[in-house]
Each structure stands twice: as structure tokens, then as C-alpha cells.
Design a protein around this motif. Structure first.
Motif, PDB file in Angstrom:
ATOM      1  N   VAL A 313       0.840  -1.189   0.000  1.00 41.90           N
ATOM      2  CA  VAL A 313       0.000   0.000   0.000  1.00 41.90           C
ATOM      3  C   VAL A 313       0.880   1.244   0.000  1.00 41.90           C
ATOM      4  CG1 VAL A 313      -1.653   1.351   1.365  1.00 41.90           C
ATOM      5  CG2 VAL A 313      -1.962  -1.122   1.122  1.00 41.90           C
ATOM      6  N   ASP A 314       0.583   2.197  -0.887  1.00 41.21           N
ATOM      7  CA  ASP A 314       1.370   3.435  -0.914  1.00 41.21           C
ATOM      8  C   ASP A 314       0.501   4.682  -0.806  1.00 41.21           C
ATOM      9  OD1 ASP A 314       0.212   3.681  -3.432  1.00 41.21           O
ATOM     10  OD2 ASP A 314       2.016   3.059  -4.499  1.00 41.21           O
ATOM     11  N   SER A 315      -0.804   4.507  -0.560  1.00 36.70           N
ATOM     12  CA  SER A 315      -1.694   5.644  -0.350  1.00 36.70           C
ATOM     13  C   SER A 315      -2.738   5.267   0.687  1.00 36.70           C
ATOM     14  CB  SER A 315      -2.378   6.056  -1.660  1.00 36.70           C
ATOM     15  OG  SER A 315      -3.231   7.163  -1.455  1.00 36.70           O
ATOM     16  N   VAL A 316      -2.820   6.071   1.737  1.00 33.74           N
ATOM     17  CA  VAL A 316      -3.746   5.807   2.839  1.00 33.74           C
ATOM     18  C   VAL A 316      -4.621   7.036   3.027  1.00 33.74           C
ATOM     19  CG1 VAL A 316      -3.994   5.200   5.266  1.00 33.74           C
ATOM     20  CG2 VAL A 316      -2.065   4.292   3.956  1.00 33.74           C
ATOM     21  N   ILE A 317      -5.927   6.841   3.018  1.00 37.46           N
ATOM     22  CA  ILE A 317      -6.880   7.936   3.199  1.00 37.46           C
ATOM     23  C   ILE A 317      -7.609   7.703   4.512  1.00 37.46           C
ATOM     24  CG2 ILE A 317      -8.874   9.119   2.214  1.00 37.46           C
ATOM     25  CD1 ILE A 317      -7.859   7.926  -0.527  1.00 37.46           C
ATOM     26  N   LEU A 318      -7.549   8.703   5.386  1.00 35.55           N
ATOM     27  CA  LEU A 318      -8.102   8.569   6.728  1.00 35.55           C
ATOM     28  C   LEU A 318      -9.268   9.522   6.925  1.00 35.55           C
ATOM     29  CD1 LEU A 318      -4.680   8.591   7.066  1.00 35.55           C
ATOM     30  CD2 LEU A 318      -5.366   7.795   9.322  1.00 35.55           C
ATOM     31  N   GLY A 319     -10.231   9.067   7.723  1.00 38.63           N
ATOM     32  CA  GLY A 319     -11.321   9.917   8.181  1.00 38.63           C
ATOM     33  C   GLY A 319     -11.484   9.712   9.673  1.00 38.63           C
ATOM     34  N   MET A 320     -11.772  10.811  10.393  1.00 34.44           N
ATOM     35  CA  MET A 320     -11.885  10.692  11.843  1.00 34.44           C
ATOM     36  C   MET A 320     -12.701  11.842  12.408  1.00 34.44           C
ATOM     37  SD  MET A 320      -8.126  11.897  13.256  1.00 34.44           S
ATOM     38  CE  MET A 320      -8.634  11.613  14.955  1.00 34.44           C
ATOM     39  N   PRO A 321     -13.261  11.681  13.601  1.00 34.54           N
ATOM     40  CA  PRO A 321     -13.905  12.795  14.297  1.00 34.54           C
ATOM     41  C   PRO A 321     -12.863  13.715  14.904  1.00 34.54           C
ATOM     42  CG  PRO A 321     -14.005  10.819  15.637  1.00 34.54           C
ATOM     43  CD  PRO A 321     -13.378  10.412  14.330  1.00 34.54           C
ATOM     44  N   HIS A 322     -13.287  14.651  15.738  1.00 34.35           N
ATOM     45  CA  HIS A 322     -12.349  15.657  16.225  1.00 34.35           C
ATOM     46  C   HIS A 322     -11.470  15.176  17.376  1.00 34.35           C
ATOM     47  CE1 HIS A 322     -16.521  16.307  17.621  1.00 34.35           C
ATOM     48  NE2 HIS A 322     -15.985  16.369  18.813  1.00 34.35           N
ATOM     49  N   ARG A 323     -11.909  14.172  18.150  1.00 32.04           N
ATOM     50  CA  ARG A 323     -11.081  13.750  19.282  1.00 32.04           C
ATOM     51  C   ARG A 323      -9.779  13.117  18.807  1.00 32.04           C
ATOM     52  NH1 ARG A 323     -12.029  14.082  23.963  1.00 32.04           N
ATOM     53  NH2 ARG A 323     -14.289  14.191  23.709  1.00 32.04           N
ATOM     54  N   GLY A 324      -8.674  13.735  19.194  1.00 30.97           N
ATOM     55  CA  GLY A 324      -7.356  13.221  18.835  1.00 30.97           C
ATOM     56  C   GLY A 324      -6.871  13.662  17.468  1.00 30.97           C
ATOM     57  N   ARG A 412      -4.863  -3.049  -3.550  1.00 32.95           N
ATOM     58  CA  ARG A 412      -3.563  -3.408  -2.975  1.00 32.95           C
ATOM     59  C   ARG A 412      -2.640  -2.208  -2.791  1.00 32.95           C
ATOM     60  NH1 ARG A 412      -3.049  -8.672  -2.399  1.00 32.95           N
ATOM     61  NH2 ARG A 412      -4.383 -10.089  -3.601  1.00 32.95           N
ATOM     62  N   ARG A 413      -2.960  -1.088  -3.401  1.00 32.14           N
ATOM     63  CA  ARG A 413      -2.089   0.080  -3.313  1.00 32.14           C
ATOM     64  C   ARG A 413      -2.739   1.253  -2.584  1.00 32.14           C
ATOM     65  NH1 ARG A 413       0.296   1.558  -9.009  1.00 32.14           N
ATOM     66  NH2 ARG A 413       1.559   2.879  -7.645  1.00 32.14           N
ATOM     67  N   VAL A 414      -4.053   1.308  -2.596  1.00 28.88           N
ATOM     68  CA  VAL A 414      -4.772   2.405  -1.946  1.00 28.88           C
ATOM     69  C   VAL A 414      -5.752   1.804  -0.946  1.00 28.88           C
ATOM     70  CG1 VAL A 414      -6.215   4.444  -2.285  1.00 28.88           C
ATOM     71  CG2 VAL A 414      -4.612   3.749  -4.074  1.00 28.88           C
ATOM     72  N   MET A 415      -5.761   2.334   0.281  1.00 25.75           N
ATOM     73  CA  MET A 415      -6.654   1.813   1.309  1.00 25.75           C
ATOM     74  C   MET A 415      -7.195   2.960   2.152  1.00 25.75           C
ATOM     75  SD  MET A 415      -4.202   0.284   4.339  1.00 25.75           S
ATOM     76  CE  MET A 415      -5.612   0.036   5.425  1.00 25.75           C
ATOM     77  N   SER A 416      -8.225   2.659   2.908  1.00 23.39           N
ATOM     78  CA  SER A 416      -8.825   3.650   3.803  1.00 23.39           C
ATOM     79  C   SER A 416      -8.792   3.159   5.237  1.00 23.39           C
ATOM     80  CB  SER A 416     -10.273   3.948   3.383  1.00 23.39           C
ATOM     81  OG  SER A 416     -11.039   2.761   3.358  1.00 23.39           O
ATOM     82  N   ILE A 417      -8.658   4.118   6.143  1.00 24.45           N
ATOM     83  CA  ILE A 417      -8.751   3.864   7.579  1.00 24.45           C
ATOM     84  C   ILE A 417      -9.782   4.837   8.132  1.00 24.45           C
ATOM     85  CG2 ILE A 417      -7.549   3.851   9.798  1.00 24.45           C
ATOM     86  CD1 ILE A 417      -4.942   3.370   8.307  1.00 24.45           C
ATOM     87  N   LEU A 418     -10.758   4.319   8.852  1.00 24.88           N
ATOM     88  CA  LEU A 418     -11.787   5.167   9.445  1.00 24.88           C
ATOM     89  C   LEU A 418     -11.732   5.059  10.960  1.00 24.88           C
ATOM     90  CD1 LEU A 418     -14.887   4.585   7.127  1.00 24.88           C
ATOM     91  CD2 LEU A 418     -13.491   6.640   7.314  1.00 24.88           C
ATOM     92  N   LEU A 419     -11.689   6.213  11.616  1.00 22.76           N
ATOM     93  CA  LEU A 419     -11.719   6.269  13.064  1.00 22.76           C
ATOM     94  C   LEU A 419     -13.113   6.672  13.516  1.00 22.76           C
ATOM     95  CD1 LEU A 419      -8.649   6.667  12.276  1.00 22.76           C
ATOM     96  CD2 LEU A 419      -8.402   7.786  14.481  1.00 22.76           C
ATOM     97  N   HIS A 420     -13.543   6.093  14.623  1.00 16.61           N
ATOM     98  CA  HIS A 420     -14.888   6.348  15.115  1.00 16.61           C
ATOM     99  C   HIS A 420     -14.865   6.526  16.627  1.00 16.61           C
ATOM    100  CE1 HIS A 420     -16.250   4.459  11.269  1.00 16.61           C
ATOM    101  NE2 HIS A 420     -15.269   3.609  11.514  1.00 16.61           N
ATOM    102  N   GLY A 421     -15.865   7.214  17.139  1.00 10.89           N
ATOM    103  CA  GLY A 421     -16.148   7.201  18.565  1.00 10.89           C
ATOM    104  C   GLY A 421     -17.171   6.128  18.858  1.00 10.89           C
ATOM    105  N   ASP A 422     -17.174   5.627  20.089  1.00 11.59           N
ATOM    106  CA  ASP A 422     -18.067   4.517  20.404  1.00 11.59           C
ATOM    107  C   ASP A 422     -19.538   4.902  20.285  1.00 11.59           C
ATOM    108  OD1 ASP A 422     -17.216   6.127  22.607  1.00 11.59           O
ATOM    109  OD2 ASP A 422     -18.292   4.819  23.979  1.00 11.59           O
TER     110      ASP A 422
END
Length: 1048
Positions: A313-324, A412-422
């Protein structure tokens, strides 16, 4: 019963030759063993042998296969049993007690003759089955008793669990087993703890051993499933995936961290913790939504990225709320610290453009070397509003777009990571909508790693009030995503779980969830007092030692680092923060472009401005129109049988092309086809868009004789064309519109359109429209060319299938109704550049064709909201000539009257300004009344930005005429409140403006057809009645009445 009888048959005697040969047969010949034929009939039914009933036969069968391979593979009692059975004994009588241990092993030769001893195999089989059930119980429910909560106050309620042990120590096997026996679940007792049991193939706790004492089985299961990691996976319906997970958590010693990894983990924990402490020291009274209580999130994310980078993987796209978010920006994305610190400066001047946003909503794009994999990785953290989960589908859409443009068909080269609150993960419906896109062909991103920062509280709401499920992560079970719960105060466990999560995504290209069970050391923000509502929880938190302190002590005790090395690492990072803080004081202006999450290299100039302020002609050549029209009217695949009704539609298209005419569907075809031919990707998404809600589009043809065989004629326009994607979406607006917005974010060289099934339904995606589309550029300097197609029109279809609520879109337009913009040579394009979005209601196929092409030919990108027709799709007058679409033609912001009124403007008594479908009803009524020379009907095709210059020209063209705005919508809806002050501005408020239309109402439309027609006739009478004078008021009672009012 068939399986039971088969098992009985397999226990019949072998011939001497077969008996001699069977021990030497390899295990790979198992399939062949199933063909062994019996030598004689077995007269005793299976029902007469109690130990073969139920699931016991499965176990006996496994033991029998093992014995056939080699008698030494099984316990001696089983060897005796199978030999006696093959000698002719009934299965229930074939058992003999094994010889005493003191007599040694007698082997097969020492087997006693069958006699009067009645064996009891039932207990042995039942005990083995009980052990198998026990192992499965740990696999299914071990997470129920895992030590996941750092505060040890978890209120997770498992109503149905039989594993009500209440013990946490792996050495309390007797207590655990006694509890099981008392409950009557498995029938095992304390006496069985030292018995050796053969392990089933569905566990890896044995390592290289095939049998273990029960005491050791329980100890290893406790180690695997009941410590700081809880694994939910047994609901997954794929056996290989379950086995993959078992292997990574059950294999003895598998959860081990190398020495160098521990040192890296400590360094990351130092950065995560000291960053928050530094902000707290410098700006103790500022909101920052810090990460205190879940500092292990930073090494968790970095571990996922490291592992994924090593996998390619050479590209990571992240989404997250404001905490942290600030910590992630600093220590994962590696945003310059001074750029973060200067955000706290109250003297910092306003942004260079737009309104900007608070620091904990901002995004960032950065490319850097990953030190673990030694590979470049591009990371993009998407900007997000306070609507916590709204960014989820946006991230997925952007990820899908990057995979599409890079030909990354498997992710295989681009993936996403999503952060969440409970609380948000369990409570926000868009989470569910996004999960359901995860495996759809045109929406899958081939696996997302979800990381839940589980504070065990939502603002001030306890989990027991915030959700009905035991875990906040239960929503992920609907897509068979494994869920790894982990105690966030154990950084090593966190690191291992995140490694496995990344490996899972790489192996299966499916979603996976990491649940970081942690706490929130402060309140909802640093100014909030949590003791008001959670006093006991926060008393416990006050006593909780910081995870960095605990982890550092552990590594020092293990000799991984010395106290001096640890203190030097802390001092080094503190010095980095102080130096960045000193540099931050030199920042005087907040540059919003430093926070771009989706840059478009080469599209703008170096200053970030458009390379020109002009738009070329949006017309195309006659030859191109004819070629695309021919494709639209044909089936470019041989031996493809289409529906008879569709044949008539294609024949009608061919007839129109021969006459050089376009209806609405063909005009859209011309726009899409010409862009595709020019190398511009076109993606149309939404509910039923392939055929079209109103059966007008038919962009995908279906073979009537071959199931699932389809043809997309649009992909046969030219050999070197761009690909065309048209895809029916799930029945979701919020999630799908967010997805398409993210897709459009990735590249300016694509036309991305989302069509609502009916325009009314866009309001379930209102969050995306309000927070991202309308205001995205102002807040985040983020250009976007997304197109919203919203079917709209009052046609007697009831209140839910009539109005796309144009008043809401127009209310959010940023142009000033009281200011006439300066007239310049580039006035029309300059207006578009200055607006936040464009709102149009086209009345001709040609204008629809032009506005779609304009989206790509403009030197910048703006969202386009297009109210599209329903009845006009087949209206005989709603057709355009090829002449209106040829090279040199443009989109018409306003279409003037082209009849007798235009020829003698001095005699015109009334100008009716309108937009959309009502034009055709007005002109029909005007013709019926022979008023073509008295009334001019002018169409506003572009409502926003408002065509001040063209409206002024029309008003001046008819100096003696009354000015009327006519709409079919109710007075408190539609366009009236938007156009009213702007028309006044064009005339310097020297001429009154009248309103003709339906009166105010709560509902968008009536549900009664007769009432609808009555209302329509009234508003037409009002608009064309030249005897009505200003100030005479309503022409009928009730909300459906027509009005003709002056606007002073």
C-alpha cells in the motif's frame, strides 16, 4: 440419520489384507477411504447404539479416519474398539477397558478376547465432545470475560451468555470448570482436568501437539481469548477466514513483540502522550479535544500503516472525528508542529480565502517515507465537520476514485482507515449505510480498517443509554467483519491486534474493526466538567496511572530500555515541541491552502488560482452528434436480444437523430458521450439510474435470453475513450451522496453525478449537502465538481414526489441579493467562480447538454445542483435541434421570449419570469388566449448565481410591461423568496414585481389530482389576467389559491 448410518457402515470389519494395509495409508488418501466396501451387512440399526446418536458420530468418524492411517494415532482404547468392530462385534459391544498402566503396553497382540465385559464408550465420546464444545465456547464467547476495560467498570451486558464464570486468572482452571459443571453445560468435572484430550482441527492451541490435558487446554484458551484481547469472529460464515483468525490468536506464543518493535512502540507512545501534555501546559483553557486516555491510538494507526506499506500500500486515506485529530495530524500525518501551534494564537489573522474552520476539523495531505517499510506513503486526512460519522462515505468515495484512476482493481495500493467514537459508531445511521457499500461492485474499496476509540461514554451519555447492543461495534457484524476488542492500556496488545487487522485487510480485502477500549481523561472537551454526570467513572479515572508511565516501567523492568534512555527520549520530544512553539510565533496569517486534503496538482496555477477566467464553447461538431446519436440508438454487441419495448425506444432515438433532434435522454447521452470521447471519465450513480426512475435513460441493456449478460453502449463510442460508469446504488442517499462527493474530490477531470430517485429524497442526505457541498470550499478551500440531479415538478404525484425543495438550495447561495455585481468582460464566469455552487433548472435538452459539459470545460470546479424534469422527458415540445448544440454554442443562463412579443416589445404589457416546466404550461395557456403579443415569457435557466445582467436587459427591453414572477410551487417554497429581491435590484427598485403562483402551504403539494389541476389553472389565470392590478391580493381562498401581489 444418513450420516449416522454411514458412520456405522464404516465400522464394519476389514479383510486381513485391508487390515494389514490400512496403517500404511497416508492421510492424503482420506477421500479414497470413503470408498471402502463392507464385507457383510450390519443388522443393528444406529438407533440401537446410543453413543452414535446426535453429534457423536462426527467425533467417532474423525477418530476412525485417524485409526485407519495409523492405530497409534488414537488412544489404545479406541484401537481396541476399532479392531473388535472390524472383527465382527457390534459397535456398542466392541469396547474393552485398556490394560492397567502398570502392565505396560501390550499392543494389538495383547488385546483380550471379546467377553462378558459391557464397555461404556459413551463417557469417552461425550467428554471429547464436551471439550470441543468448551473450545468453541471460548472462541465464540471468550471476549465476554476478557479484561478489556482499563477502568474495570464495564457495563457491557451479555444477557444470553452461558460463560458466567467471573474469573480472570488463567490458573483458576478448577474454579472455571467447577462453574461449568454446576451450570451443567459440558458435563466435565474437576477430575477431568488432567485427562488428555485429542484436539479438533478447529483450534490451533496445540501448536505442534495434537492432544493436551484439559487443564492446559483451558489455560491456553484463557491466554488466547480472555486477556487484554477479545476476538469476535465466529459469526463469520467463511471457514477459511475463521481458521485464519484462530491461527493468529490461538497459536502458543503468537502474540509476541520483538525487542526493536517495543522500543519503537515506546517512542511512539512518548510522542502521543507528551504532545497532549505540551498542549495542556501551553493552552490549558483552549478546546482541543485531546487524546488523553487513549494515547495508544497513535501507535495503533502507525502500526496499521506500517504493516500495510510492507504489503504494498502506498496511499492511505483517513477519516476521523475531532477527538485526537491534532495528535494524528502531528504524529501520524506529520503536519509541521508550528502550523498546528499557531492555530491556538488568538491574534492570527483571518484565512487567505474562505471562512476557514476550527483547528480540530481540518485535514491534511502529505507524502513521506515510511521508516519501517522504507517506502513512500501518501497520507490524506480528510477534513470533517462536527457531524462525527459524516466523513465515512466521503473517505470511501475518495479511496474508490484513487483505486479506479490507478487501476488498483483489488485495493492493494490504496486503502482507507476510518476512526470512530463509540457512541457515534453505534448511533449514527450513516455508519450502517457505509458498511453496506463495502462489498458492492461499484462502491467497494476492498476492505477498510475501522478503529473505534471506545471512551465508554458519549459526551455525557452512558453506554446503557446510548445503544441497545452489548458493544458499540455490533453494527459491523452485518458484513461479517471481524471485531478485535483490545485494552488500550496495553500498547503491546494494541500493536499486535493492529498488525493482524492490516494483515486481514491485505489477505481478504474485507472490512475489519479494532475496538480500542479506553477512557476519556477529561470531559467532552477540556473545559467540560464530567463529574456532573459520571462521578464514579471519573473518580476511577483520577486514580488511573497514565499508560505511558506504566508501559515505560514495564520495559525498563524487562531491560528493553534504561531509565536514562527513556528520559532522554522524553526530553528530545519536549525540545522539538518547544522549538516548534517558538517558530509558530512568527506565523501571522492562517494559510488555508496549507491544510488541503485533496490537492489537484497542475490544475490551478502556482498561487492556487484558475489558469484563466473564461469558458470555451460547450458545443460539439455535427459529425460527433450524429455518431453518438447512432450509438445511443443501437446495440453495439452481436447476438444480444433486448426487450421489445426497448427496441421501440431505440427506434425512436434513431428517428430523432435523422431529424437532427434531441429529447432529454438523448441530450444527456450527447453530453456524456462527447466527454467520454474526449478522455473525461463519467460516473453516474444513484437509485435506479441505469434505467432511470422514469424509464427514459436505458444506459445498460439486458439480454432477454442470457441472465446477467449486459451491454453498455456508452463504452463503445471510441476505442480510446474514457470508461463510463453507471451504477445503481443501494437504497441510501446520505451514504451514497457522500461517497460520490468523495469520488469527485479525487480528480477534477471527471464528471461525477448523483441522481435522486425523486428530488424530495435528497433531504435524507442533507448533512452532506449542508456541511460538505454547500460550504466545503469556504471552510476547507476544497473545490468539487459534484453534480446533483434532482427530479422536480408539480405533476399531481403527491407531496413526496413533487418538490426537490429548491428554496433550501437557493437559501444557501452566497450571492448578495441587494448588490448588482460589477459588469466585466468575464462577468458570467467570474460569477461562477465567486459562488459556492450553481443552481439550474433547464427547460431544454440542449441547455442540459451544455450545462453538463460546462462542468468540465470551466477552469475551476463548483458543485452543480440541477432540478431535472419528469413530464418533460417525453414532452413533444421539450426537444432541441442539433443547431443548439453545435460548436460555438453555449449554455444559456436566461432564454428570452422568441415569439411575437420579442418582435414588438413596446406593446408588451407583461413580462413573466419563470423557470422549468411551468414555461410550457404558460406558453400553452398564452396561445389558447391569443396573448402572444401581449405577454412575454422569459426563462431563468440558471438561478444561482443570479443572471443580473440578463434580467436587467429583459426588463429594459419591455419598458411598459409589468414584471411578474410565476412559479408552480407554493409561495413559501420554490424560487420566489430568492428571485424577488434580486429582480428588484436589477431595476433599482423602480418597478414593482408581482407574484403569481400557489399560496403558502405546509406540504409541498396536494395529494388530490383534481385539486392539483384546479390550483394549476388558478395560477395560470392569475399570471395571464392583465386586468388584475397591484394590491388586489388573493384570487382565491386556501393554501392552493393563486396570488398576484406586488413586491414594493
Amino acid at each position: 440419520m444418513h450420516r449416522l448410518r454411514t458412520t456405522v457402515a464404516r465400522l464394519r470389519p476389514l479383510t486381513a489384507a485391508q487390515a494389514a494395509k490400512s496403517p500404511a495409508q497416508p492421510r492424503t488418501a482420506r477421500a479414497g477411504l470413503r470408498t471402502v466396501q463392507p464385507r457383510r451387512q450390519q443388522n443393528t440399526s444406529a438407533s440401537a447404539e446410543p453413543f452414535l446418536n446426535g453429534t457423536s458420530s462426527n467425533y467417532v468418524e474423525e477418530m476412525y479416519y485417524a485409526w485407519l492411517e495409523n492405530p497409534r494415532n488414537v488412544h489404545q482404547s479406541w484401537d481396541v474398539f476399532f479392531r473388535n468392530a472390524n472383527a465382527g462385534a457390534l459397535p456398542g459391544a466392541a469396547y474393552q477397558s485398556p490394560p492397567p498402566l502398570s502392565r505396560g503396553s501390550q499392543g494389538p497382540a495383547g488385546v483380550q478376547a471379546l467377553g462378558g465385559i459391557q464397555p461404556n464408550v459413551d463417557k469417552l465420546v461425550e467428554d471429547h465432545l464436551a471439550v470441543q464444545s468448551l473450545i468453541r465456547a471460548y472462541q465464540v464467547r471468550g471476549h465476554h470475560i476478557a479484561k478489556l476495560d482499563p477502568l474495570d467498570i464495564s457495563c457491557v451486558d451479555f444477557d444470553d451468555t452461558p460463560c458466567t464464570f467471573g474469573y480472570q486468572n488463567v490458573e483458576v482452571c478448577k474454579d472455571r470448570l467447577r462453574s461449568l459443571a454446576v451450570e451443567g453445560f459440558y458435563g466435565l468435572t474437576e477430575c477431568d482436568l488432567d485427562k488428555v484430550f485429542r484436539l479438533p482441527t478447529t483450534t490451533f492451541i496445540g501448536g505442534n501437539e495434537s492432544s493436551l490435558p484439559l487443564r492446559e487446554i483451558i489455560r491456553r484458551l484463557e491466554t488466547a481469548y480472555c486477556q487484554h484481547i477479545g476476538v469476535e469472529f465466529m459469526f463469520i460464515n467463511d471457514m477459511d477466514q475463521c481458521q485464519w483468525i484462530r491461527q493468529r490468536f490461538e497459536t502458543p506464543g503468537v502474540v509476541q513483540i520483538r525487542l526493536e518493535e517495543k522500543r519503537t512502540l515506546l517512542a511512539r507512545m512518548i510522542r502521543s502522550t507528551r504532545f497532549e501534555e505540551f498542549l495542556q501546559r501551553k493552552w490549558s483553557s483552549e478546546k482541543r479535544f485531546g487524546l488523553e486516555g487513549c494515547e495508544s491510538l497513535i501507535p495503533a494507526l502507525k502500526t496499521i500503516i506500517d504493516q500495510s506499506s510492507e504489503s504494498g500500500v502506498d496511499s492511505v486515506i483517513l477519516g476521523m472525528p475531532h477527538r485526537g485529530r491534532l495528535n494524528v495530524l502531528a504524529n501520524v500525518i506529520r503536519k509541521e508542529l508550528e502550523q498546528i501551534f499557531c492555530q491556538f494564537d488568538s491574534k492570527l489573522e483571518a484565512a487567505d480565502e474562505g471562512s476557514g474552520d476550527v483547528k480540530y476539523h481540518l485535514g491534511m495531505y502529505h507524502k513521506r517515507m515510511n521508516r519501517v517499510s522504507d517506502r513512500l506513503v501518501t497520507m490524506s486526512l480528510m477534513a470533517n465537520p462536527s457531524h462525527l460519522e459524516a466523513v465515512d462515505p466521503v473517505v470511501q468515495g475518495k479511496t474508490k476514485a484513487e483505486q479506479f484512476y490507478r487501476g488498483d482493481a483489488e485495493g492493494r495500493r490504496v486503502m482507507s482507515i476510518l476512526l470512530h467514537g463509540d457512541a457515534a459508531f453505534a448511533g449514527q445511521g450513516v455508519v450502517y449505510e457505509t458498511f453496506h457499500l463495502s462489498d458492492l461492485p461499484s462502491y467497494t474499496t476492498h476492505g477498510t480498517v475501522h478503529v473505534v476509540v471506545n471512551n465508554q461514554i458519549g459526551f455525557t451519555t452512558d453506554p446503557r443509554m446510548a445503544r441497545s447492543s452489548p458493544y458499540p461495534t455490533d453494527v459491523a457484524r452485518v458484513v461479517n467483519a471481524p471485531i478485535f476488542h483490545v485494552n488500550a492500556d496495553d500498547p503491546e496488545a494494541v500493536m499486535y491486534v493492529c498488525k493482524v487487522a492490516a494483515q486481514w485487510r491485505n489477505a481478504f480485502h474485507k472490512d475489519v474493526v479494532v475496538d480500542l477500549v479506553c477512557y476519556r481523561r477529561n470531559g467532552h472537551n477540556e473545559m467540560d466538567e464530567p463529574m456532573f454526570t459520571q462521578p464514579l467513572m471519573y473518580k476511577k479515572i483520577r486514580q488511573q496511572k497514565g499508560v505511558l508511565h506504566t508501559f515505560a516501567e514495564k520495559l525498563i523492568d524487562e531491560g528493553v530500555v534504561s531509565t536514562q534512555e527513556y528520559e532522554e527520549e522524553v526530553a528530545t520530544y519536549d525540545r522539538i515541541c518547544e522549538e516548534a512553539y517558538a517558530r509558530s510565533k512568527d506565523e501571522k496569517i492562517l494559510h488555508s491552502r496549507h491544510w488541503l486534503d485533496s490537492p489537484w496538482p497542475g490544475f490551478f496555477n502556482l498561487e492556487g488560482q484558475p489558469k484563466s477566467m473564461s469558458c470555451p464553447s460547450t458545443g460539439i461538431s455535427e459529425e460527433e452528434l450524429g455518431h453518438i446519436g447512432h450509438i445511443a440508438a443501437s446495440v453495439p454487441v452481436e447476438d444480444f436480444t433486448i426487450h421489445a419495448g426497448l427496441s421501440r425506444i431505440l427506434k425512436g432515438r434513431a428517428n430523432m437523430v435523422s431529424q437532427r433532434l434531441c429529447d432529454w435522454a438523448l441530450g444527456e447521452y450527447m453530453a456524456f458521450g462527447s466527454l467520454l470521447k474526449g478522455g473525461v471519465h463519467v460516473r453516474l450513480s444513484g437509485q435506479d439510474v441505469e434505467r432511470g426512475t422514469f424509464s427514459h435513460r436505458h444506459h445498460i441493456l439486458h439480454d432477454q435470453n442470457v441472465d446477467k449478460r449486459i451491454c453498455v453502449p456508452m463504452n463503445h463510442i471510441s476505442p480510446d475513450q474514457a470508461p463510463y460508469t453507471v451504477c445503481n446504488s443501494s437504497l441510501s442517499e446520505y451514504g451514497v451522496l457522500g461517497f460520490e462527493l468523495g469520488f469527485a474530490m479525487s480528480s477534477p477531470n471527471a464528471l461525477v453525478l448523483w441522481e435522486a430517485q425523486f428530488g424530495d429524497f435528497h433531504n435524507t442526505a442533507q448533512c452532506i449537502i449542508d456541511q460538505f457541498i454547500s460550504s466545503g470550499q469556504a471552510k476547507w478551500v476544497r473545490h468539487n465538481g459534484i453534480v446533483l440531479l434532482l427530479p422536480h415538478g408539480m405533476e399531481g404525484m403527491g407531496p413526496e414526489h413533487s418538490s426537490a425543495r429548491p428554496e433550501r438550495f437557493l437559501q444557501m447561495c452566497n450571492d448578495d441579493p441587494d448588490v448588482f455585481p460589477p459588469l466585466t468582460e468575464d462577468f458570467a464566469v467570474r460569477q461562477l467562480y465567486d459562488c459556492n455552487w450553481m443552481v439550474v433548472n433547464c427547460s431544454t435538452p440542449a441547455n442540459y447538454f451544455h450545462v453538463l459539459r460546462r462542468q468540465i470545460l470551466l477552469p475551476f470546479r463548483k458543485p452543480l445542483v440541477a432540478f431535472t424534469p419528469k413530464s418533460l422527458l417525453r414532452h413533444p415540445e421539450a426537444k432541441s435541434s442539433f443547431d443548439d448544440m453545435l460548436a460555438g454554442t453555449h449554455f444559456q443562463r436566461l432564454i428570452p421570449d422568441q415569439g411575437p412579443a420579442a418582435d414588438a416589445p413596446g406593446s408588451v404589457k407583461r413580462i413573466i419570469f419563470c423557470t422549468g416546466k411551468i414555461y410550457y404550461e404558460l406558453t400553452r395557456e398564452r396561445k389558447n388566449r391569443s396573448m402572444e403579443g401581449d405577454v412575454a415569457v422569459v426563462r431563468l435557466e440558471q438561478l444561482s448565481p443570479f443572471p443580473f445582467d440578463l434580467v436587467r436587459a429583459e426588463a429594459e427591453r419591455y419598458p411598459a410591461a409589468d414584471l411578474v414572477w410565476c412559479q408552480e410551487e407554493h409561495k413559501n417554497q420554490g424560487y420566489y423568496e430568492y428571485v424577488k429581491p434580486r429582480i428588484r435590484t436589477t431595476t433599482n427598485r423602480t418597478r414593482p414585481v408581482w407574484y403569481a403562483g400557489r399560496g403558502p402551504a405546509a406540504a409541498p403539494a396536494t395529494g388530490n389530482k383534481h385539486t392539483h389541476l384546479t390550483e394549476l389553472q388558478r395560477l395560470l389565470d392569475s399570471a395571464l389576467d392583465l386586468e388584475v392590478k397591484p394590491g388586489t391580493g388573493s384570487r382565491g381562498p386556501g393554501p392552493g389559491a393563486a396570488h398576484l401581489h406586488t413586491v414594493q
